[in-house]
Design a protein around this motif. Structure first.
Motif, PDB file in Angstrom:
ATOM      1  N   ASN A   1      14.957  11.691 -14.495  1.00 31.47           N
ATOM      2  CA  ASN A   1      15.689  12.710 -13.692  1.00 31.47           C
ATOM      3  C   ASN A   1      16.763  13.550 -14.358  1.00 31.47           C
ATOM      4  OD1 ASN A   1      17.762  10.970 -13.955  1.00 31.47           O
ATOM      5  ND2 ASN A   1      18.110  10.639 -11.919  1.00 31.47           N
ATOM      6  N   GLY A   2      16.589  13.627 -15.608  1.00 26.92           N
ATOM      7  CA  GLY A   2      17.716  14.419 -16.424  1.00 26.92           C
ATOM      8  C   GLY A   2      18.910  13.407 -16.964  1.00 26.92           C
ATOM      9  N   THR A   3      19.051  12.353 -16.263  1.00 28.86           N
ATOM     10  CA  THR A   3      20.156  11.482 -16.736  1.00 28.86           C
ATOM     11  C   THR A   3      19.463  10.269 -16.968  1.00 28.86           C
ATOM     12  OG1 THR A   3      21.711  12.443 -14.730  1.00 28.86           O
ATOM     13  CG2 THR A   3      22.160  10.300 -15.665  1.00 28.86           C
ATOM     14  N   GLY A   4      18.490   9.625 -16.584  1.00 29.32           N
ATOM     15  CA  GLY A   4      17.709   8.285 -16.758  1.00 29.32           C
ATOM     16  C   GLY A   4      16.713   8.170 -15.902  1.00 29.32           C
ATOM     17  N   PRO A   5      15.958   6.920 -16.172  1.00 25.51           N
ATOM     18  CA  PRO A   5      14.778   6.520 -15.418  1.00 25.51           C
ATOM     19  C   PRO A   5      15.125   6.259 -13.735  1.00 25.51           C
ATOM     20  CG  PRO A   5      14.957   5.399 -17.338  1.00 25.51           C
ATOM     21  CD  PRO A   5      16.262   5.981 -17.288  1.00 25.51           C
ATOM     22  N   THR A   6      14.362   6.917 -13.004  1.00 25.56           N
ATOM     23  CA  THR A   6      14.518   6.798 -11.390  1.00 25.56           C
ATOM     24  C   THR A   6      13.317   6.636 -11.024  1.00 25.56           C
ATOM     25  OG1 THR A   6      15.854   7.676  -9.605  1.00 25.56           O
ATOM     26  CG2 THR A   6      14.599   8.870 -10.927  1.00 25.56           C
ATOM     27  N   PRO A   7      13.002   5.848  -9.895  1.00 18.55           N
ATOM     28  CA  PRO A   7      12.038   5.522  -9.257  1.00 18.55           C
ATOM     29  C   PRO A   7      11.531   7.007  -8.284  1.00 18.55           C
ATOM     30  CG  PRO A   7      13.322   3.915  -8.499  1.00 18.55           C
ATOM     31  CD  PRO A   7      14.050   4.717  -9.259  1.00 18.55           C
ATOM     32  N   LEU A   8      10.228   7.308  -8.653  1.00 27.12           N
ATOM     33  CA  LEU A   8       9.675   8.397  -7.685  1.00 27.12           C
ATOM     34  C   LEU A   8       9.746   8.004  -6.117  1.00 27.12           C
ATOM     35  CD1 LEU A   8       7.814  11.035  -8.385  1.00 27.12           C
ATOM     36  CD2 LEU A   8       5.975   9.667  -7.895  1.00 27.12           C
ATOM     37  N   ASN A   9      10.439   9.105  -5.528  1.00 32.99           N
ATOM     38  CA  ASN A   9      10.598   8.934  -3.978  1.00 32.99           C
ATOM     39  C   ASN A   9       9.155   9.134  -3.193  1.00 32.99           C
ATOM     40  OD1 ASN A   9      11.831   8.748  -1.540  1.00 32.99           O
ATOM     41  ND2 ASN A   9      12.601  10.783  -1.410  1.00 32.99           N
TER      42      ASN A   9
END
Length: 548
Positions: free
Chosen positions: A126-134
């Motif tokens: 997300n530009g900052t780190g890994p994040t789960p897809l919503n």
């Protein structure tokens, strides 16, 4: 309480962030003329029926999920496309229904048995780190696909799972492709009568669940860990040896099939275990700096007891000038809870000590007991300790459950919060860290697995890929492929996906290339000389959130 660690930043993964390999020029213009390459030959190998057997890597698992795009970029699918140039047949995979990742069970998101690990969705950057897809998966686990299949890469597969009848009941990834409810992974694969096979990363999951759970045997990270089927204990090397030999014998079968096997890397070199530093507590952060005098005062009382007991290595001190190590619970240490409690109660200055927190002298027995219980096996981390990736989200945060417990013992909410900061006043639980003895257990098992793999490969004339060597090289000097040098760093390294464990599409292309090189060396084919290796740099390193 505000976060008091230094931020763990991630760098956006662009081609520019991957180190370009050096290019040399030659004044002789004739050297720039591309020489014709020989035609592709197969040597002793017969690729007419290729079957892949393995675990997450064979399936194409990446970014903490399995989804169509990743499956299409699995190394078995890449290999099948090259094998098709040399007489190979069709290659069918048990594709997921979407690019979200995860599974449904009767229309509801599927959770593991402990209720806290959802099967997907995939991670994105997300530009900052890994994040789960919503988003929610559309892949229904109860919809059994019609085979036959060529790719039996099953996320979560351990060596001894290969021959377990009814394994599909425990593992929905196999359940949705099994030929019948009581089928085995190995049985279904062998029934396809392979003429050529890959048996890859068998042994990885046999230590991975233990590692991702911090050596506790219980994964409580909140992320799906497909290696946990059958528990998290390290598989006995004798069990592994028996299972691996049986698998090779069955796959070779009456067709005298040729094949490639891979050894097992030291998984502790992966980003999941190397990203979070042991010393993330930053004294330049004012929220932390303001607490250092109080922390050193509190730990000073405990340190005197450690020193008196001859446990100087357990002394905990925070610096105002340099990065500070977290405090953790080391279950390999002798439990000094009773000694700490007794020494504090015997100290005439202890009532005055607790008075600074607004506690009356009558609270001394309770507080002494809590301090003994909390710090009986505590120490500060060293560079020899490893921390699982999810620990980055809790270090420096108040553990609300523990704070509530302290409040129930009579501490004020403010004091309870002060003594419940993860890694600072509350030692990190074992599940967040791999201490040296746990790392040694993983290495010992891995070395035993690899001894079996190398022996069985040599005895059966199989090609062997040194997967361990590839990752060792990537983790140290970097692994050169095409125009890029890849390493195992999270996000910017190019080799390891956003979950810190599985490979990117480029990483899987590198595995496919190494397999083709091994096939060339063992069976007399010429994939490399004929120009048929894959340009890994043309493949993605991660997938956009718009891909559904």
């Amino acid at each position: 309480m505000k976060k008091i660690t230094r931020d763990i930043k991630y760098i956006c993964l662009l081609a520019a962030t991957i180190t370009l390999s050096a290019c040399s020029s030659d004044d002789d213009a004739s050297s720039n003329v591309e020489q014709p390459k020989p035609a592709l030959v197969t040597g002793e190998a017969n690729f007419s029926k290729y079957i892949a057997v393995g675990a997450s890597f064979s399936a194409g698992f990446t970014d903490n999920a399995l989804f169509i795009a990743a499956q299409n970029n699995s190394f078995p699918n890449m290999l099948s496309q090259k094998f098709a140039l040399a007489g190979g047949g069709s290659f069918t995979q048990p594709l997921m229904a979407d690019n979200v990742g995860g599974l449904l069970f009767n229309g509801m998101p599927l959770f593991d048995t402990d209720g806290n690990r959802q099967f997907g969705p995939r991670l994105f950057f997300n530009g900052t780190g890994p994040t789960p897809l919503n988003a929610m998966s559309t892949t229904e686990a109860t919809n059994v696909l019609s085979g036959p299949f060529n790719n039996y890469g099953i996320p979560g597969l351990k060596s001894f799972h290969l021959g377990v009848a009814g394994y599909g009941f425990a593992n929905p990834y196999f359940g949705r492709m099994a030929s019948n409810p009581m089928a085995t992974v190995l049985g279904d694969a062998v029934n396809e009568s392979p003429t050529f096979f890959t048996l890859s990363e068998i042994g990885g999951n046999d230590v991975l669940g233990y590692a991702t759970s911090g050596g506790t045997g219980v994964d409580q990270t909140g992320n799906f860990d497909p290696s946990t089927y059958g528990g998290n204990d390290i598989t006995d090397p004798i069990v592994f040896d028996t299972s691996f030999r049986a698998a090779i014998g069955a796959l070779i079968g009456t067709n005298n099939a040729k094949g490639v096997v891979t050894n097992v890397p030291y998984i502790t070199s992966l980003a999941h275990f190397t990203t979070v530093p042991y010393n993330p507590l930053d004294p330049s952060n004012p929220d932390f700096a303001s607490q250092i005098p109080t922390l050193n005062n509190v730990y000073g009382a405990i340190n005197q007891i450690f020193i008196a007991l001859g446990e100087e290595d357990r002394v905990i001190v925070f610096s105002t000038e340099q990065a500070n190590a977290v405090v953790l619970k080391d279950e390999s240490l002798t439990d000094l809870s009773a000694q700490i409690t007794g020494a504090l109660l015997a100290s005439p200055t202890f009532p005055a000590f607790i008075a600074q927190f607004g506690l009356p002298p009558a609270a001394a027995p309770i507080v002494a007991g809590l301090l003994g219980q909390t710090y009986g096996q505590a120490r500060q981390a060293t560079a020899n300790d490893l921390f699982v990736l999810p620990s980055s989200s809790i270090i420096g945060e108040v553990n609300e459950d523990y704070a509530a417990f302290l409040a129930s013992q009579g501490l004020s909410p403010a004091v309870a919060g002060q003594f419940a900061v993860e890694g600072v006043t509350l030692p990190l639980a074992d599940k967040w860290a791999l201490i040296p003895s746990e790392q040694a257990a993983i290495k010992t098992a891995t070395d035993a697995y690899n001894a079996t793999i190398e022996t069985v490969a040599a005895d059966n004339g199989l090609a062997l890929v040194d997967f361990k060597g590839i990752l060792d090289e990537a983790a140290t000097t970097g692994y050169a492929s095409g125009n890029y040098i890849y390493n195992t760093a999270l996000v910017q390294g190019g080799l390891i996906s956003l979950d810190g464990i599985h490979l990117t599409a480029r990483g899987y292309a590198i595995v496919a290339n190494e397999m083709m090189k091994a096939i060339d060396a063992t069976y007399g084919s010429n994939f490399e000389a004929s120009g048929n290796l894959i340009d890994a740099g043309t493949l993605p390193t991660n997938y956009p959130p718009t891909l559904r």
